[in-house]
Design a protein around this motif. Structure first.
Motif, short mmCIF file in Angstrom:
data_model
loop_
_atom_site.label_atom_id
_atom_site.label_comp_id
_atom_site.label_asym_id
_atom_site.label_seq_id
_atom_site.Cartn_x
_atom_site.Cartn_y
_atom_site.Cartn_z
N UNK A 4 0.85 -0.98 0.15
CA UNK A 4 0.10 0.09 -0.03
C UNK A 4 0.78 1.36 -0.09
N UNK A 5 1.97 1.06 0.63
CA UNK A 5 2.99 2.26 0.61
C UNK A 5 3.45 2.63 -0.80
N UNK A 6 4.06 1.79 -1.53
CA UNK A 6 4.07 2.02 -2.91
C UNK A 6 3.01 2.55 -3.82
N UNK A 7 1.84 1.78 -3.31
CA UNK A 7 0.85 2.75 -4.32
C UNK A 7 0.22 4.06 -3.88
N UNK A 8 0.70 4.42 -2.54
CA UNK A 8 0.46 5.84 -2.05
C UNK A 8 1.62 6.68 -2.50
N UNK A 9 2.67 6.27 -2.66
CA UNK A 9 3.93 7.15 -3.37
C UNK A 9 3.47 7.48 -4.86
N UNK A 30 -4.33 11.76 -15.06
CA UNK A 30 -3.65 11.50 -13.91
C UNK A 30 -4.85 11.05 -12.66
N UNK A 31 -6.02 11.98 -12.75
CA UNK A 31 -7.11 11.32 -12.03
C UNK A 31 -7.43 9.99 -12.34
N UNK A 32 -7.38 9.69 -13.52
CA UNK A 32 -7.74 8.17 -13.93
C UNK A 32 -6.99 7.21 -13.28
N UNK A 33 -5.58 7.50 -13.49
CA UNK A 33 -4.78 6.80 -12.82
C UNK A 33 -4.97 6.50 -11.38
N UNK A 34 -4.87 7.81 -10.86
CA UNK A 34 -5.05 7.46 -9.11
C UNK A 34 -6.35 6.70 -8.86
N UNK A 35 -7.64 7.12 -9.63
CA UNK A 35 -8.75 6.34 -9.58
C UNK A 35 -8.54 4.59 -9.53
N UNK A 36 -7.75 4.21 -10.59
CA UNK A 36 -7.37 2.79 -10.66
C UNK A 36 -6.43 2.25 -9.54
N UNK A 37 -5.62 3.01 -9.18
CA UNK A 37 -4.69 2.62 -8.10
C UNK A 37 -5.65 2.47 -6.78
#
Length: 89
Positions: A4-9, A30-37
């Motif tokens: 989860x830390x890697x995803x938060x980074x 960028x928002x779409x990538x954040x949503x996917x994560x």
């Protein structure tokens, strides 16, 4: 396994990119990538919960499946039909 830390980074990097985006399209990417994560993290947690709650695997029994039963059908007699096919009019 991705932590989860890697995803938060990665989300923090994408947030900074969204703030500095020169166009709305770049920010939306960028928002779409954040949503996917976020969806990856949430799906991973859901999968872990399901695996921990089902301690015994579910196996179908042989008797659970039945053979299809043939249903006798009667031909419909229509005055304006001209054949046996569904596509005959």
């Amino acid at each position: 396994m991705i932590t989860q830390q890697a995803i938060l980074t990665q989300m923090e990097k994408l947030t900074a990119e969204a703030r500095q985006a020169s166009s709305e399209q770049q920010a939306r990417e960028c928002f779409a990538a954040i949503k996917a994560l976020c969806e990856v993290v949430l799906a991973d947690q859901t999968t872990k919960k399901q695996q921990s709650t089902s301690s015994t695997p579910i196996t179908p029994s042989v008797n659970a499946f039945t053979q299809p039963v043939a249903i006798p059908s009667q031909k419909l007699q229509e005055d304006d039909a001209n054949g046996d096919s569904l596509f005959d009019f």
